[in-house]
Design an enzyme around this catalytic site. Structure first.
Site, PDB file in Angstrom:
ATOM      1  N   HIS A   1       0.836  -1.201   0.000  1.00  0.00           N
ATOM      2  CA  HIS A   1       0.000   0.000   0.000  1.00  0.00           C
ATOM      3  C   HIS A   1       0.873   1.254   0.000  1.00  0.00           C
ATOM      4  O   HIS A   1       0.563   2.254  -0.639  1.00  0.00           O
ATOM      5  CB  HIS A   1      -0.910  -0.022   1.224  1.00  0.00           C
ATOM      6  CG  HIS A   1      -1.809   1.171   1.335  1.00  0.00           C
ATOM      7  ND1 HIS A   1      -1.921   1.913   2.483  1.00  0.00           N
ATOM      8  CD2 HIS A   1      -2.630   1.760   0.431  1.00  0.00           C
ATOM      9  CE1 HIS A   1      -2.773   2.916   2.275  1.00  0.00           C
ATOM     10  NE2 HIS A   1      -3.212   2.843   1.040  1.00  0.00           N
TER      11      HIS A   1
ATOM     12  N   GLU B   1       2.169   1.934  -3.444  1.00  0.00           N
ATOM     13  CA  GLU B   1       1.114   2.540  -4.272  1.00  0.00           C
ATOM     14  C   GLU B   1       1.151   4.069  -4.126  1.00  0.00           C
ATOM     15  O   GLU B   1       0.974   4.802  -5.091  1.00  0.00           O
ATOM     16  CB  GLU B   1      -0.246   1.958  -3.855  1.00  0.00           C
ATOM     17  CG  GLU B   1      -1.457   2.676  -4.425  1.00  0.00           C
ATOM     18  CD  GLU B   1      -2.505   2.990  -3.376  1.00  0.00           C
ATOM     19  OE1 GLU B   1      -2.807   4.189  -3.176  1.00  0.00           O
ATOM     20  OE2 GLU B   1      -3.024   2.038  -2.746  1.00  0.00           O
ATOM     21  N   HIS B   2       1.411   4.567  -2.897  1.00  0.00           N
ATOM     22  CA  HIS B   2       1.544   6.019  -2.686  1.00  0.00           C
ATOM     23  C   HIS B   2       2.836   6.544  -3.314  1.00  0.00           C
ATOM     24  O   HIS B   2       2.860   7.594  -3.929  1.00  0.00           O
ATOM     25  CB  HIS B   2       1.589   6.345  -1.183  1.00  0.00           C
ATOM     26  CG  HIS B   2       0.248   6.393  -0.545  1.00  0.00           C
ATOM     27  ND1 HIS B   2      -0.329   7.548  -0.083  1.00  0.00           N
ATOM     28  CD2 HIS B   2      -0.646   5.400  -0.287  1.00  0.00           C
ATOM     29  CE1 HIS B   2      -1.501   7.272   0.436  1.00  0.00           C
ATOM     30  NE2 HIS B   2      -1.716   5.987   0.326  1.00  0.00           N
TER      31      HIS B   2
END
Length: 814
Positions: free
Chosen positions: A27, A30-31
């Site tokens: 996650h 993804e940023h």
């Protein structure tokens, strides 16, 4: 945005690939990939580009997939694609951006927390712990990108109005540089079922945030995604979550144990992946249902025993196919997101249909899934505010209070015993609302651009327009059933609210089959009448319309249903009154609109006590004298449309109105000076004060030059003309013309004129100083603060408006 271009890319990797010592890494990546690229190094360059060109973007990380999507005005699509592709070709991921971004991830902490691990990650897992363990997050992040962001398990979907060949050319040119490492795609199918643990098959009592009682029963089944052509869980949840006659919810509602029930699999990666599929049933319980929660399940058992029926499967199959073939255009950004995920899940011939259609009935696959829904494998979670103080345990990440206990043995035993048969519980009857005729009707009168009146008498009138633009087998029917008795007293306004709420309750079961077959209905208690809206496939739409009118004609409410709904309404009114902005609007309209009943007066009338006899008497008066005004648009001929108005007049048997009921309130003309009305807030827990300033001026227009993308938008615009009885169906064109003729300097001049000393100006203040809670049934007026001088305080609304002139009922016909 409807005409925008969009793209979405799905990487076949997600939080299941997180390393054990760095939960949340997928996650976090993804940023991070979006913080500039070698070709376009500016850190927020892509977002700035989208903002400038009317676009937006988003991304999300699931257990086994990460999806990125954006949309933008078509003329900038190719450049946006190039900028976006660079994040998958050579992202910068600068070291000092990492610390800043950890904080961002922490504040956006995702809520899909399980006992397994924290899929989203946070500052603790990505910063503090790695520091302790001397882990170089930056290095690990780059290694993760190199290993997992590989072209051979990415899928891409683009949507734009270019030619297909052009789009293919762009994609080849722009995305050919995405690296491919040829490593095998991560696979978790050989892992043991993560929920096969003694901690799963227990009863968990939880203190919820919201004040509700609910029972969740959850099973973890072997992965079912591979049976997408059968969709066993969709079929089972359809039967369990059914709300018509004979359903589990129907039986539980009759016992007053449950308010709502839904079941199934959300089809997100957390509910369905290559290691397991979740099946859960969630029941919202009443106080009594909470006391008897172990009894609730019995009804599930019976249904599960009698369930694999081809007839019902075929009905669901037809409904899903109808919905698929005649779906209205969805936003491009949502569509490409769905398609790129489907490309990871299904063979190419099913990319567009795999998640929607039911292809084949297979009783073995369905029975296999059903046979696993046993008490030995269930997880029970009981949520209730009454658990406060009895839950010593705290969940690690969110501090939720809970307790664990074994599931009662006799519950398990009852499940296996032979249950006495419950006559009220049975499979749904054949659904007579499913459309099978999709032919487009020939016109039986000249085509028109705007609705025309095709029937008019002293008991009703009807506006009609045949749809020749969208050419779909759907239609919209709307009626405004106007009555003079509603606004006679605050008590009547309340009784009318109750009538409409209980009518909806009476329809819930018989109309459920129609809803399932994609026919929608809505009942609204308007200021001067009942608004009935129905829409959907025209073939069976008249059936639903008749059902609603029949229920209105035979309206009744038992005393216990009446008291349940009046308690509910009291809460609704109360919740409106304690919000300063809602109270402020109510006070403003009370001053401006002639003979309007305020929320405070409605609350008083309801608190004074009403009976079901009052309601039955009101419903008789309401139906005695009416005027029915309607609009029909879509795939009906004018001859068919007239029958809807006839049905209302014949079925309800009302007489004509003694005098016309204007459907707009008259508005008082404010004096040429500034008035202030200051009232105490009715919520002592709310420190917010609200100030509204209202200038009485001629209306400024909204500019709407967008084309309608579906029939409903056109219907909404025409309906607002009918329901306000203004009938300026070409208002939009007129407004656009008028605006084109207006210069900026004229607008500024007009504005200054209305803000001068001589303006008609009203300020409403809701003040939280020494407000009283509980005393909601009356308004307390306060003097305006000295700072407001020379404004005049209004201390008594009735006295203030008594002698003010009224504007005529405004019908802007030109």
């Amino acid at each position: 945005i409807k005409d925008s271009s969009a793209a979405a890319l799905c990487v076949g990797v997600g939080s299941f690939c997180d390393p054990a010592d760095l939960p949340g890494l997928a996650h976090f990546l993804e940023h991070m990939v979006f913080m500039g690229s070698e070709k376009y190094p500016s850190e927020n360059g892509f977002d700035a580009f989208l903002k400038k060109h009317g676009g937006s973007d988003n991304a999300s990380t699931d257990c086994e997939r990460t999806v990125f999507q954006f949309d933008v005005q078509r003329k900038s699509f190719k450049e946006a694609l190039d900028r976006w592709a660079q994040f998958f070709i050579c992202p910068l991921m600068i070291r000092d951006a990492i610390d800043r971004e950890v904080e961002a991830v922490d504040s956006g902490e995702s809520l899909c927390v399980s006992g397994l691990k924290v899929p989203a990650g946070n500052a603790q897992t990505l910063k503090q712990e790695p520091k302790k363990k001397k882990i170089n997050v930056y290095k690990r992040l780059r290694a993760f990108w190199k290993k997992h962001y590989s072209a051979h398990y990415m899928s891409l979907a683009v949507q734009s109005k270019e030619k297909l060949d052009t789009l293919e050319e762009w994609v080849r040119e722009i995305f050919s540089k995405v690296p491919n490492n040829g490593l095998p795609k991560p696979d978790f199918s050989d892992l043991p079922d993560p929920f096969d643990t003694p901690a799963f098959n227990k009863l968990y009592r939880v203190v919820p945030v919201r004040k509700v009682h609910a029972l969740n029963i959850t099973w973890a089944l072997p992965p079912q995604e591979k049976y997408y052509r059968v969709k066993p869980l969709h079929y089972i949840s359809w039967l369990i979550g059914h709300e018509g006659t004979g359903s589990i919810l129907s039986v539980l509602r009759k016992k007053c144990w449950a308010l709502a029930l839904f079941g199934g699999n959300s089809e997100t990666g957390f509910d369905q992946n290559t290691t397991y599929s979740i099946f859960s049933i969630s029941i919202t319980l009443t106080d009594e249902g909470f006391q008897n929660f172990y009894q609730v399940h019995k009804h599930l058992k019976m249904l599960i025993l009698s369930v694999d029926q081809f007839r019902i499967y075929e009905e669901i199959q037809k409904i899903e196919a109808n919905e698929f073939h005649y779906q209205e255009q969805i936003d491009p950004i949502e569509y490409v997101e769905d398609v790129c995920e489907n490309m990871q899940l299904f063979p190419k011939e099913d990319f567009l249909t795999g998640d929607q259609l039911m292809f084949e009935f297979n009783p073995q696959v369905i029975s296999a899934a059903l046979s696993l829904l046993t008490p030995e494998k269930a997880n029970l979670m009981l949520l209730s505010p009454e658990h406060e103080g009895q839950c010593p345990l705290r969940e690690k990440w969110f501090g939720t209070q809970y307790s664990v206990e074994d599931i009662q043995q006799n519950w398990m035993e009852q499940w296996t015993a032979n249950l006495e048969f419950n006559i009220d519980l049975h499979l749904p009857a054949e659904n007579k609302f499913i459309a099978t005729d999709f032919t487009l009707k020939p016109s039986d009168c000249p085509d028109t651009e705007f609705p025309v009146q095709i029937a008019n008498s002293d008991r009703g009138c009807l506006w009609y327009k045949k749809d020749n633009k969208f050419k779909i087998p759907k239609a919209y029917i709307r009626f405004h059933i106007i009555s003079p008795v509603i606004q006679k007293s605050a008590k009547n306004v309340v009784l009318f609210d109750l009538l409409v709420n209980i009518l909806g309750h009476n329809l819930a079961e018989p109309a459920y089959e129609a809803e399932v077959a994609q026919l929608d209905y809505k009942l609204v208690a308007g200021e001067h009448g009942l608004v009935i809206k129905v829409k959907g496939f025209n073939h069976k739409l008249p059936l639903l319309f008749h059902l609603i009118i029949d229920h209105l004609a035979d309206f009744s409410a038992s005393p216990d249903v009446f008291s349940m709904f009046s308690e509910q309404l009291k809460k609704t009114y109360f919740n409106i009154l304690i919000k300063p902005e809602k109270l402020s609007k109510d006070v403003r309209l009370l001053i401006l609109e002639h003979s309007r009943w305020s929320m405070v007066e409605k609350y008083q009338a309801l608190s004074a006590g009403l009976s079901s006899d009052d309601l039955m008497e009101f419903s008789r008066c309401f139906r005695a004298q009416l005027f029915a005004e309607g609009l029909v648009q879509g795939n009906f001929s004018s001859a068919e449309s007239v029958q809807f108005l006839q049905y209302i007049t014949e079925k309800l048997q009302f007489t004509k109105l003694p005098a016309e009921v204007p459907v707009m309130f008259q508005v008082v003309e404010l004096p040429l000076k500034h008035h202030v009305c200051k009232v105490k807030s009715l919520n002592k827990g709310d420190a917010n004060s609200e100030v509204t300033v209202y200038y009485q001026v001629t209306a400024l227009v909204k500019l709407k030059e967008c084309e309608d993308t579906h029939l409903g938008e056109e219907v909404d615009r025409n309906w607002s003309e009918v329901v306000t009885q203004q009938y300026v169906f070409n208002r939009l064109n007129k407004e656009i013309d008028a605006l084109r003729q207006m210069s900026r300097s004229e607008l500024v001049l007009w504005f200054q004129e209305h803000r001068g000393q001589k303006s008609r100006k009203l300020s409403v203040h809701v003040s939280s100083e020494d407000s009283m809670y509980g005393e909601v049934s009356k308004l307390s007026f306060l003097q305006a603060s000295p700072k407001m001088a020379p404004a005049v305080s209004i201390m008594d609304i009735q006295a203030f408006i008594k002698n003010l002139p009224l504007f005529p009922y405004h019908k802007i016909l030109e």
